[in-house]
Every structure is written in C-alpha cells, then in structure tokens.
Design an enzyme around this catalytic site. Structure first.
Site, mmCIF file in Angstrom:
data_model
loop_
_atom_site.group_PDB
_atom_site.id
_atom_site.type_symbol
_atom_site.label_atom_id
_atom_site.label_comp_id
_atom_site.label_asym_id
_atom_site.label_seq_id
_atom_site.Cartn_x
_atom_site.Cartn_y
_atom_site.Cartn_z
ATOM 1 N N THR A 262 -5.417 7.910 7.870
ATOM 2 C CA THR A 262 -5.242 6.719 7.047
ATOM 3 C C THR A 262 -6.621 6.141 6.771
ATOM 4 O O THR A 262 -7.587 6.467 7.447
ATOM 5 C CB THR A 262 -4.352 5.682 7.765
ATOM 6 O OG1 THR A 262 -4.095 4.580 6.893
ATOM 7 C CG2 THR A 262 -5.006 5.177 9.026
ATOM 8 N N GLY A 263 -6.708 5.288 5.759
ATOM 9 C CA GLY A 263 -7.998 4.696 5.425
ATOM 10 C C GLY A 263 -8.544 5.242 4.123
ATOM 11 O O GLY A 263 -7.790 5.684 3.249
ATOM 12 N N THR B 137 -1.762 3.474 4.009
ATOM 13 C CA THR B 137 -0.970 4.703 4.031
ATOM 14 C C THR B 137 -0.154 4.799 5.317
ATOM 15 O O THR B 137 -0.656 4.487 6.390
ATOM 16 C CB THR B 137 -1.925 5.909 3.983
ATOM 17 O OG1 THR B 137 -2.675 5.862 2.771
ATOM 18 C CG2 THR B 137 -1.176 7.214 4.099
ATOM 19 N N ARG C 109 -7.018 8.593 -9.941
ATOM 20 C CA ARG C 109 -7.568 8.852 -8.617
ATOM 21 C C ARG C 109 -6.470 9.301 -7.653
ATOM 22 O O ARG C 109 -5.380 8.753 -7.610
ATOM 23 C CB ARG C 109 -8.240 7.602 -8.074
ATOM 24 C CG ARG C 109 -8.889 7.783 -6.688
ATOM 25 C CD ARG C 109 -7.994 7.308 -5.564
ATOM 26 N NE ARG C 109 -8.655 7.383 -4.244
ATOM 27 C CZ ARG C 109 -8.049 7.162 -3.092
ATOM 28 N NH1 ARG C 109 -6.767 6.853 -3.063
ATOM 29 N NH2 ARG C 109 -8.708 7.267 -1.959
ATOM 30 N N VAL C 110 -6.764 10.331 -6.881
ATOM 31 C CA VAL C 110 -5.876 10.811 -5.825
ATOM 32 C C VAL C 110 -6.685 10.882 -4.536
ATOM 33 O O VAL C 110 -7.813 11.375 -4.535
ATOM 34 C CB VAL C 110 -5.295 12.206 -6.164
ATOM 35 C CG1 VAL C 110 -4.518 12.767 -4.979
ATOM 36 C CG2 VAL C 110 -4.393 12.115 -7.389
ATOM 37 N N SER D 232 0.810 -1.219 0.000
ATOM 38 C CA SER D 232 0.000 0.000 0.000
ATOM 39 C C SER D 232 0.844 1.271 0.000
ATOM 40 O O SER D 232 0.308 2.372 0.050
ATOM 41 C CB SER D 232 -0.950 0.017 1.207
ATOM 42 O OG SER D 232 -0.222 -0.048 2.416
ATOM 43 N N THR E 254 1.766 7.114 0.177
ATOM 44 C CA THR E 254 0.912 5.971 -0.152
ATOM 45 C C THR E 254 0.960 5.657 -1.639
ATOM 46 O O THR E 254 1.298 6.522 -2.452
ATOM 47 C CB THR E 254 -0.545 6.270 0.244
ATOM 48 O OG1 THR E 254 -1.355 5.111 0.073
ATOM 49 C CG2 THR E 254 -1.118 7.398 -0.609
#
Length: 321
Positions: free
Chosen positions: A234-235, A183, A211-212, A81, A201
């Site tokens: 994070t997540g 991340t 995608r960001v 990741s 990440t």
C-alpha cells in the site's frame, strides 16, 4: 554467532538453548504459527476482515474470502481511496484498479476501470473466464458489462465537492497516511492451508488521467506463491513498481527470511535507492506457517489481523521513527 550447523552439532545441549533465534529482527509484530484460518489486510479494515472470516468459518476458500473481504471497502462511499466514493483523477473521473491471485498461481487484473463498483470481482472474472491476466480501460468495462456487472456513477457528491475544491489550486501532492487508509490489500489462509490475495484501489487522488499504480500489477501490489506465502503493498505505487515489491517479499521468504524480515528488507530496497522522505509505502506478508509481517517507511501504517479467533488492528514498525 551461533549458526544452524554449529547449533545442531551441540546435540543434547541444544535443548538447553530454547530462547535462541537465528537472525530474526526485533519488531512490534508478534509472529506465531496460526492455529486456524488467517486474514490480514492493510489499514483499519475490521468489517472487511469480518466478511472474509465469515467465508472461512464456513469452510470457504481463501480466494472467496479475499474477494468478499475487499468488496466491503469497494462499496463504502466513505472510503475515499477505494471503489465507490473514491476521489477522482484531475479530470473528475473515478478510475479503479484491482487484482486477485489464487493458490494455483492464477491471477486476474483490471486497470483504469470506470463505472463498476466491484473491480475485484471483474478481476476474478478475467482470471477465470479469459485467457488473459489484465484488461484495461474501455475493454475492461466492456468485459464487465458483458459479464452482467452494473454500470454506475461512482463519483459521490462528497468526493465531487472535494475535487472541485482541489481544482481551485490544482496542487498535486500525495499525503502520507491520508485519513489512515489507502489501497486495501488482503491475504488469507483457509482451513486447507491455501493462500490467496486481493488488492483494490481508486488510486491516487487527483492523479493524471490514465495513471495506474502498483495495486493491479501482479508482483508489485500483490503476489502469492502457495508453497511459500503471499505479500501485498500500500502507499505510493510508483515506488513499489520500481522494486517489484510484493514479489520481492515472497522471494525473500523463499530464501529463508521471516515475513517480518522480508517486509523490512523490501522497504530498505526503496529507501536505499529512491527519495522517500515525504512518501509512504507499507508491506504485509504471511508465510505458509501462518507467520505474518508488516513494515512501512513512515510511522503510522496500521493493519488488521484475524488470527486465533481474534480480529484486531495493529501498528506496523517503520523505517523512519
């Protein structure tokens, strides 16, 4: 309820009430003033923390520490990741996002960066060598190469194998706490009391090309105010971006919340307005006094803390039990 004004009016009697606190929530996280340098990072990141600690132990800056720390998972092919070995987007391209922020409020960021193993160092170069905060895509790559960064293939055989397996169904569904990592966000306090942060990440596995997420966005994935503290997330980044999560945590601390209270409120801002049953978001925070907080929506979010010469992995509290 005994408020601060009433407490002070008790005069000498106040000394008889040492166990009273003012609005602090109960949590599994212990908040004690730091007796020295501090490093905190999302997920189980013992080696990353150790790299940051090595910098701080020599009198280095928090900025140098967080950069050194997150470079560890960036170069780890087994961390799917972050950085090298990161799972690609649905087109098979490994695209990286990162940002860094120092104690002076300076910040640098890169998004949709390919072929560079250490996007955090490119983000720092953006901060220190350009008039900008963020560079993206081909422009970020051209800048990195001009700065002497090496162009590399970041798609490992294992990640490519997983991607090709995914292509058989091409079903997209983020997995909560996948492999207990995601991340990496890191915050550090150095011997001078200065705070800096970093976040890096490879983003959601099999995301749409282009995608960001929140990780490279100042105020979403990371925010630092040296007068108050710092926070990172994070997540699932979309939920964090919609609430300016890390900025919110720092602002809540500015208003008097503890880091733990601020992280809990930031999570509640998400759960009160957005669908959250099948996703994860976690927040970390530290304040100027060296207190820390950690909280997530789902159980299973852990973090690594170096404080009082001890480096350990702890479990965060969560909104869902």
């Amino acid at each position: 309820m005994l408020n601060r004004r009433r407490f002070l009016s008790l005069g000498p009697l106040a000394g008889l009430l040492p166990s009273l606190t003012f609005g602090e929530t109960t949590s599994s996280v212990t908040n004690q003033p730091a007796s020295g340098p501090l490093v905190i990072s999302t997920w189980k990141q013992i080696k990353a923390n150790e790299a940051a600690i090595a910098v701080l132990s020599k009198g280095g800056s928090a900025l140098d520490a967080v950069e050194a720390g997150v470079r560890i998972p960036e170069a780890d092919p087994n961390d799917t990741s972050v950085g090298y070995g990161g799972l690609p987007d649905r087109d098979g391209r490994v695209t990286l996002d990162a940002c860094i922020m120092d104690e002076k409020g300076n910040a640098g960021s890169v998004t949709f960066l390919e072929h560079i193993m250490h996007p955090i160092s490119v983000a720092r170069a953006v901060m220190e060598k350009t008039p900008h905060v963020m560079l993206s895509g081909e422009g970020a790559l051209a800048f990195a190469l001009a700065q002497g960064f090496k162009k590399e293939n970041l798609l490992t055989k294992e990640s490519e194998k997983n991607w090709r397996e995914w292509l058989k169904t091409a079903q997209y569904k983020p997995v909560i706490n996948i492999e207990r990592h995601d991340t990496i966000g890191m915050l550090a306090i150095d011997s001078k009391g200065n705070i800096s942060g970093a976040c890096t990440t490879s983003g959601l596995a099999y995301k749409m090309n282009g995608r960001v997420g929140d990780s490279p966005i100042i105020g979403a994935g990371l925010f630092v105010d040296n007068e108050i503290g710092g926070a990172c997330a994070t997540g699932l980044g979309e939920l964090v971006m919609r609430t300016c999560g890390s900025f919110l945590v720092v602002e809540l601390m500015r208003q008097g919340r503890t880091p733990q209270q601020a992280c809990e409120e930031a999570a509640r801002r998400i759960t009160s307005k957005q669908a959250y049953k099948d996703i994860q978001v976690g927040f970390l925070a530290v304040n100027k006094q060296g207190q820390h907080g950690a909280y997530s929506i789902q159980p299973g979010f852990n973090f690594t803390l170096y404080q009082d010469k001890t480096n350990r992995v702890l479990e965060a509290g969560s909104f869902l039990k």
